[in-house]
Design a protein around this motif. Sequence first.
Motif, PDB file in Angstrom:
ATOM      1  N   GLY A 355       0.794  -1.236   0.000  1.00 33.65           N
ATOM      2  CA  GLY A 355       0.000   0.000   0.000  1.00 33.65           C
ATOM      3  C   GLY A 355       0.814   1.266   0.000  1.00 33.65           C
ATOM      4  O   GLY A 355       0.259   2.372  -0.116  1.00 33.65           O
ATOM      5  N   SER A 356       2.138   1.148   0.138  1.00 36.80           N
ATOM      6  CA  SER A 356       2.948   2.373   0.142  1.00 36.80           C
ATOM      7  C   SER A 356       2.927   3.059  -1.215  1.00 36.80           C
ATOM      8  O   SER A 356       3.232   4.245  -1.332  1.00 36.80           O
ATOM      9  CB  SER A 356       4.393   2.057   0.568  1.00 36.80           C
ATOM     10  OG  SER A 356       4.977   1.102  -0.331  1.00 36.80           O
ATOM     11  N   ASN A 357       2.521   2.340  -2.244  1.00 33.88           N
ATOM     12  CA  ASN A 357       2.414   2.943  -3.582  1.00 33.88           C
ATOM     13  C   ASN A 357       1.343   4.028  -3.645  1.00 33.88           C
ATOM     14  O   ASN A 357       1.400   4.926  -4.486  1.00 33.88           O
ATOM     15  CB  ASN A 357       2.108   1.866  -4.620  1.00 33.88           C
ATOM     16  CG  ASN A 357       0.818   1.121  -4.311  1.00 33.88           C
ATOM     17  OD1 ASN A 357       0.719   0.487  -3.259  1.00 33.88           O
ATOM     18  ND2 ASN A 357      -0.155   1.188  -5.217  1.00 33.88           N
ATOM     19  N   LEU A 358       0.372   3.935  -2.758  1.00 30.10           N
ATOM     20  CA  LEU A 358      -0.731   4.895  -2.787  1.00 30.10           C
ATOM     21  C   LEU A 358      -0.274   6.302  -2.435  1.00 30.10           C
ATOM     22  O   LEU A 358      -0.993   7.269  -2.694  1.00 30.10           O
ATOM     23  CB  LEU A 358      -1.844   4.454  -1.834  1.00 30.10           C
ATOM     24  CG  LEU A 358      -2.484   3.094  -2.162  1.00 30.10           C
ATOM     25  CD1 LEU A 358      -3.541   2.734  -1.126  1.00 30.10           C
ATOM     26  CD2 LEU A 358      -3.082   3.100  -3.565  1.00 30.10           C
ATOM     27  N   ALA A 359       0.873   6.396  -1.819  1.00 34.76           N
ATOM     28  CA  ALA A 359       1.418   7.726  -1.520  1.00 34.76           C
ATOM     29  C   ALA A 359       2.036   8.363  -2.758  1.00 34.76           C
ATOM     30  O   ALA A 359       2.463   9.512  -2.719  1.00 34.76           O
ATOM     31  CB  ALA A 359       2.444   7.622  -0.405  1.00 34.76           C
ATOM     32  N   ARG A 360       2.092   7.595  -3.837  1.00 32.07           N
ATOM     33  CA  ARG A 360       2.705   8.087  -5.076  1.00 32.07           C
ATOM     34  C   ARG A 360       1.718   7.923  -6.249  1.00 32.07           C
ATOM     35  O   ARG A 360       2.078   7.448  -7.323  1.00 32.07           O
ATOM     36  CB  ARG A 360       3.998   7.326  -5.358  1.00 32.07           C
ATOM     37  CG  ARG A 360       5.037   7.472  -4.251  1.00 32.07           C
ATOM     38  CD  ARG A 360       6.225   6.556  -4.492  1.00 32.07           C
ATOM     39  NE  ARG A 360       7.265   6.687  -3.474  1.00 32.07           N
ATOM     40  CZ  ARG A 360       7.242   6.068  -2.294  1.00 32.07           C
ATOM     41  NH1 ARG A 360       6.228   5.269  -1.983  1.00 32.07           N
ATOM     42  NH2 ARG A 360       8.221   6.236  -1.423  1.00 32.07           N
ATOM     43  N   ASN A 361       0.459   8.342  -6.048  1.00 33.21           N
ATOM     44  CA  ASN A 361      -0.596   8.142  -7.062  1.00 33.21           C
ATOM     45  C   ASN A 361      -0.261   8.761  -8.406  1.00 33.21           C
ATOM     46  O   ASN A 361      -0.657   8.259  -9.450  1.00 33.21           O
ATOM     47  CB  ASN A 361      -1.922   8.726  -6.570  1.00 33.21           C
ATOM     48  CG  ASN A 361      -2.557   7.837  -5.515  1.00 33.21           C
ATOM     49  OD1 ASN A 361      -2.136   6.696  -5.333  1.00 33.21           O
ATOM     50  ND2 ASN A 361      -3.557   8.360  -4.812  1.00 33.21           N
ATOM     51  N   THR A 362       0.435   9.869  -8.391  1.00 31.88           N
ATOM     52  CA  THR A 362       0.707  10.570  -9.652  1.00 31.88           C
ATOM     53  C   THR A 362       2.069  10.192 -10.241  1.00 31.88           C
ATOM     54  O   THR A 362       2.430  10.675 -11.317  1.00 31.88           O
ATOM     55  CB  THR A 362       0.663  12.090  -9.437  1.00 31.88           C
ATOM     56  OG1 THR A 362       1.637  12.449  -8.449  1.00 31.88           O
ATOM     57  CG2 THR A 362      -0.710  12.537  -8.973  1.00 31.88           C
ATOM     58  N   THR A 363       2.817   9.363  -9.544  1.00 34.00           N
ATOM     59  CA  THR A 363       4.119   8.926 -10.068  1.00 34.00           C
ATOM     60  C   THR A 363       3.892   7.840 -11.108  1.00 34.00           C
ATOM     61  O   THR A 363       3.174   6.859 -10.867  1.00 34.00           O
ATOM     62  CB  THR A 363       5.000   8.387  -8.938  1.00 34.00           C
ATOM     63  OG1 THR A 363       5.198   9.417  -7.956  1.00 34.00           O
ATOM     64  CG2 THR A 363       6.347   7.929  -9.470  1.00 34.00           C
ATOM     65  N   ILE A 364       4.452   8.026 -12.276  1.00 31.04           N
ATOM     66  CA  ILE A 364       4.242   7.090 -13.374  1.00 31.04           C
ATOM     67  C   ILE A 364       5.315   5.995 -13.321  1.00 31.04           C
ATOM     68  O   ILE A 364       6.497   6.238 -13.575  1.00 31.04           O
ATOM     69  CB  ILE A 364       4.289   7.807 -14.728  1.00 31.04           C
ATOM     70  CG1 ILE A 364       3.274   8.959 -14.738  1.00 31.04           C
ATOM     71  CG2 ILE A 364       4.007   6.824 -15.854  1.00 31.04           C
ATOM     72  CD1 ILE A 364       1.863   8.525 -14.444  1.00 31.04           C
ATOM     73  N   SER A 365       4.914   4.802 -12.972  1.00 30.51           N
ATOM     74  CA  SER A 365       5.832   3.662 -12.939  1.00 30.51           C
ATOM     75  C   SER A 365       5.055   2.410 -12.564  1.00 30.51           C
ATOM     76  O   SER A 365       3.953   2.495 -12.012  1.00 30.51           O
ATOM     77  CB  SER A 365       6.956   3.897 -11.924  1.00 30.51           C
ATOM     78  OG  SER A 365       7.843   2.770 -11.903  1.00 30.51           O
ATOM     79  N   SER A 366       5.670   1.293 -12.833  1.00 29.51           N
ATOM     80  CA  SER A 366       5.116   0.018 -12.398  1.00 29.51           C
ATOM     81  C   SER A 366       6.215  -0.821 -11.729  1.00 29.51           C
ATOM     82  O   SER A 366       6.157  -2.039 -11.706  1.00 29.51           O
ATOM     83  CB  SER A 366       4.528  -0.738 -13.595  1.00 29.51           C
ATOM     84  OG  SER A 366       5.527  -0.931 -14.600  1.00 29.51           O
TER      85      SER A 366
END
Length: 482
Positions: A355-366
């Motif tokens: 869930g730490s990815n949710l802090a980077r919603n606008t960051t484009i990456s996978s």
Amino acid sequence: QAEAQKLLAELSQWPLSARSAHGQLPGDLVTAMKLLSAVDLLCLLPLGATALKQGRQEPTPAMTEHKKLEAYLANTCHSWTCSKGFVPKAGHHDIAPTGSGKLSDKLCCDATCALHECGFGYVENEVYFGNVGSTDEKCCDLSCGNKAIECPVGYTITDARRAKAGVNATDCCSPTCAVAVCVPPLAFPDKSSSKLLKVSTDQNVCCDVTCAGRHCKDKTAHIREKLSMVPTSDEECCAPTCETFEVPNGYERVPSMLKRMGGDGSKCFQLKCGDADGTYGYQCGKGWKPNGDMKSCAKQPCTDDQCCTKTCEAFTCPPDHAKDEEQLARWPADTDVCCLPSCKLHTCGENYVPGSNLARNTTISSEDEVCCDKMCSLYECKAGTVRIPGSEQVPGYNQSICCEHELCPSLRTNLTKTETAGCNLPEATEESCEASYTALFNNHTNATEYNRCSWDSNFGLCRLADTTQTASKLPTDCQGVN
């Protein structure tokens, strides 16, 4: 007189045998004759004539009286015949000339209205011809030429009407074009127009024809802005229709405008889809590529959707995606071709914080490295330190979060903190002493310090280890130690 008339009526039905033996008329008849005037006695003349025809040779006293009466009436106006336009005066039977005078119209007759000539403002009426009189008031009707009659606005008295009878505006006044109602395509004339003086309310007489009522010749049409104008010719009302204009490249005729006014031609034609290089026809917007078929647009005006193919430049990526700047010219456009997902759509892998990815919603990456926070289990601690216990469950990737003193594991597992400050443990043994440490407050550093306990074999006591020795001091920030 009424009684005498009654007796005469009875006499007319008496036979001659009803007379007396002496040939005299009945006494009642004589009585009647005395009661009647000279005019009434004339009624007896037929009786006397009848008696003579039936053979009577000797005149009766009545006949003698009759002859006297005839002689009398012959000298009165009774024997005068009035000229045309005159009628006998009242009592004319008893009017006679005096002296050497003679019978005449003037003596015996009254002039009637038939002889009267009506003055100004009056007209004759045959109904009055038999009336005795010689004045306009008795013999004539007022005419519409009478100055006392005033017409309402928009009405007038015609010359022909002035010579006819009338006493008010209703009788005499006729409407003029000034009160006419003009219905399109006709228009009410200008206030200075002579038409307004005409005696009529007929639209064809009173109204002007506007352009809407004019005829336009073939391949011309009415000019809409001039439909209500009153022209001097048809040409003023009409203009060439769209069918006379040449179709420019990239356009086609508007079917509904074919027979309508063309004006400058801008309304005669509509765009078609453009050619492949965008020279003619509809010009695609930014981020769209021409289809190049130059087909008619099903719905006007033409749009990018009808004539063009969208490229990635014009494509709108769905939520949580961003446009791939390296793919802007590609077409046809869709999410897979044009867009890159953001970290919001990524699932963090093992050893990364879920869930730490949710802090980077606008960051484009996978990628985990870009989108996710690492667990401490991936961090390499500095010399003299080790990872904290449970580091695989602790989010973080730095020294302060992930690491602790290298003695901390031993402190947690091999040593026991004394219950009270100091190492003077009752019933202590060498083994229990060496496995203990104590917490003491250092007045110089104003902080609590952990120190190991040490067994003094000379005295058989548990003492505080030499604090000058580094090994005797223990870290105070170990996880799980208090």
